[in-house]
Design an enzyme around this catalytic site. Structure first.
Site, PDB file in Angstrom:
ATOM      1  N   ASP A 190      62.498 -27.313  23.532  1.00  0.00           N
ATOM      2  CA  ASP A 190      61.783 -26.037  23.563  1.00  0.00           C
ATOM      3  C   ASP A 190      61.308 -25.754  22.148  1.00  0.00           C
ATOM      4  O   ASP A 190      61.798 -26.339  21.174  1.00  0.00           O
ATOM      5  CB  ASP A 190      62.703 -24.904  24.054  1.00  0.00           C
ATOM      6  CG  ASP A 190      61.902 -23.715  24.597  1.00  0.00           C
ATOM      7  OD1 ASP A 190      61.786 -23.581  25.825  1.00  0.00           O
ATOM      8  OD2 ASP A 190      61.368 -22.926  23.773  1.00  0.00           O
ATOM      9  N   ARG A 220      58.379  -5.970  21.146  1.00  0.00           N
ATOM     10  CA  ARG A 220      59.294  -7.029  20.701  1.00  0.00           C
ATOM     11  C   ARG A 220      59.377  -7.111  19.175  1.00  0.00           C
ATOM     12  O   ARG A 220      60.425  -7.419  18.618  1.00  0.00           O
ATOM     13  CB  ARG A 220      58.836  -8.366  21.271  1.00  0.00           C
ATOM     14  CG  ARG A 220      58.996  -8.444  22.790  1.00  0.00           C
ATOM     15  CD  ARG A 220      58.566  -9.805  23.247  1.00  0.00           C
ATOM     16  NE  ARG A 220      58.638  -9.983  24.678  1.00  0.00           N
ATOM     17  CZ  ARG A 220      58.309 -11.128  25.288  1.00  0.00           C
ATOM     18  NH1 ARG A 220      57.911 -12.160  24.584  1.00  0.00           N
ATOM     19  NH2 ARG A 220      58.389 -11.231  26.591  1.00  0.00           N
TER      20      ARG A 220
HETATM   21  C1  LIG Z   1      59.097 -19.198  31.087  1.00  0.00           C
HETATM   22  S1  LIG Z   1      60.005 -20.404  30.171  1.00  0.00           S
HETATM   23  C2  LIG Z   1      60.151 -21.708  31.386  1.00  0.00           C
HETATM   24  C3  LIG Z   1      61.540 -22.309  31.403  1.00  0.00           C
HETATM   25  C4  LIG Z   1      61.773 -23.384  32.473  1.00  0.00           C
HETATM   26  N1  LIG Z   1      60.874 -24.499  32.306  1.00  0.00           N
HETATM   27  C5  LIG Z   1      61.655 -22.796  33.853  1.00  0.00           C
HETATM   28  O1  LIG Z   1      60.678 -23.061  34.559  1.00  0.00           O
HETATM   29  O2  LIG Z   1      62.555 -22.050  34.259  1.00  0.00           O
HETATM   30  C6  LIG Z   1      58.742 -21.017  29.058  1.00  0.00           C
HETATM   31  C7  LIG Z   1      59.317 -21.723  27.841  1.00  0.00           C
HETATM   32  O3  LIG Z   1      58.257 -22.397  27.168  1.00  0.00           O
HETATM   33  C8  LIG Z   1      58.546 -22.400  25.783  1.00  0.00           C
HETATM   34  N2  LIG Z   1      57.317 -22.666  25.015  1.00  0.00           N
HETATM   35  C9  LIG Z   1      56.250 -21.845  24.821  1.00  0.00           C
HETATM   36  N3  LIG Z   1      55.345 -22.421  24.032  1.00  0.00           N
HETATM   37  C10 LIG Z   1      55.838 -23.646  23.715  1.00  0.00           C
HETATM   38  C11 LIG Z   1      55.348 -24.729  22.924  1.00  0.00           C
HETATM   39  N4  LIG Z   1      54.172 -24.648  22.270  1.00  0.00           N
HETATM   40  N5  LIG Z   1      56.117 -25.844  22.808  1.00  0.00           N
HETATM   41  C12 LIG Z   1      57.296 -25.928  23.462  1.00  0.00           C
HETATM   42  N6  LIG Z   1      57.820 -24.945  24.222  1.00  0.00           N
HETATM   43  C13 LIG Z   1      57.093 -23.814  24.355  1.00  0.00           C
HETATM   44  C14 LIG Z   1      59.112 -21.007  25.557  1.00  0.00           C
HETATM   45  O4  LIG Z   1      59.876 -20.930  24.379  1.00  0.00           O
HETATM   46  C15 LIG Z   1      59.940 -20.776  26.827  1.00  0.00           C
HETATM   47  O5  LIG Z   1      61.295 -21.071  26.640  1.00  0.00           O
END
Ligand SMILES: C[S@@+](CC[C@H](N)C(=O)[O-])C[C@H]1O[C@@H](n2cnc3c(N)ncnc32)[C@H](O)[C@@H]1O
Length: 283
Positions: A153, A46
């Site tokens: 997010d 990435r």
């Molecule tokens: C796999 S996605 C899940 C999306 C959705 N909740 C779902 O279940 O389909 C995980 C998300 O968590 C966000 N994320 C990761 N670390 C984070 C943090 N410290 N604070 C806020 N968001 C975070 C990432 O940017 C990503 O968009």
């Protein structure tokens, strides 16, 4: 992508252990995301996409720029985009949405409550908050409940996609046909295979950047519903407890917390009681 791999074969340009450790420490400190050595190939792949944008010829040179020339300030947003996994779907884990419309919303309406505040915490590119909007809008049509949704997010990249509300047409395949008819707009152009979420729903969702590592989540009044799904898995156990405790502070008593099907809070001391698989009520 194939071209990039060919230009930068892994053996010719991989991160030194020192640089992987520096990156992992930074990413973990900033976002809570665990970066074990098993993630190094993913991270390298990435990060290579950032080399061209920043004009560096190797990953290790890019790391020197980050950590020795103070490039980290300019690159922080991109590093977080690189470190996060953003997989999401409309109506992902559909049992949550059935439980919401069949059990939770009728219960809230029965209490005489007129407005619902919902939060999609870690909303990725928006499929989750727009799914929530569809379900809440359907319920609102036949009741006098109104609702608003906050979607947050850490990644600015996913938030900009979410705000546009434009998706490849095949991504909305899981949306039930009657809802798709009402809330998903197809392009009139023959070769345009994208769809857009209807403005009525887009107007109900407010997007903001929020880092779960913040000491306090400034989200205004307490929420009735919090969806925090498929993000806890990236954190250490203690970080999960800290994040969930802060989320609970933002949840109204009698409000509901939804976590991902592969996540668990068993053994955590939280003011939550389980009401269904991966669904909890605030006590
Ligand atoms: C796999 S996605 C899940 C999306 C959705 N909740 C779902 O279940 O389909 C995980 C998300 O968590 C966000 N994320 C990761 N670390 C984070 C943090 N410290 N604070 C806020 N968001 C975070 C990432 O940017 C990503 O968009």
């Amino acid at each position: 992508m194939e071209q990039l791999v060919a230009e930068h074969p892994a053996h010719a340009d991989s991160l030194s252990k020192r640089n992987f450790d520096r990156l992992a420490r930074y990413i973990n400190g900033y976002s809570g995301i665990r970066m074990p050595p098993s993630k190094s190939t993913m991270l390298e792949g990435r990060l290579r996409r950032r080399l061209r944008a920043t004009g560096h010829s190797s990953l290790n040179q890019y790391c020197d720029y980050l950590f020795e020339e103070d490039g980290i300030k300019a690159e922080a947003v991109h590093l977080i985009d690189v470190a996060t996994t953003n997989k999401t779907d409309f109506f992902r884990e559909p049992a949550h949405f059935s439980y919401l419309s069949e059990v939770v919303l009728p219960l809230i309406a029965e209490r005489g409550q007129r407005t619902i505040r919902a939060w999609s915490a870690a909303c990725s590119t928006g499929a989750e908050p727009y799914t929530l909007a569809m379900v809440l809008e359907e319920f609102a049509r036949s009741s006098n409940l109104s609702y608003s949704i906050l979607a947050t997010d850490l990644s600015t990249q996913v938030l900009s996609t979410a705000i546009r509300g434009v998706y490849p047409a095949d991504m909305v395949a899981p949306v039930p046909a009657d809802m798709a008819k009402r809330y998903v707009m197809r392009s009139v152009k023959t070769h345009d295979h994208t769809v857009r979420i209807h403005p009525t729903l887009r107007a109900k969702v407010g997007f903001a950047r929020l880092n779960f590592m913040d000491e306090k989540y400034r989200v205004g009044d307490r929420m009735d519903l919090i969806f925090c799904r498929n993000v806890l898995i990236y954190f250490e156990k203690q970080t999960q407890v800290n994040v969930l405790s802060r989320l609970c502070e933002c949840l109204a008593p009698g409000g509901y917390m939804f976590i991902g099907h592969s996540e668990s809070i068993s053994g955590y001391s939280l003011p939550l009681k389980q009401v269904a698989n991966t669904i909890f009520e605030k006590i």
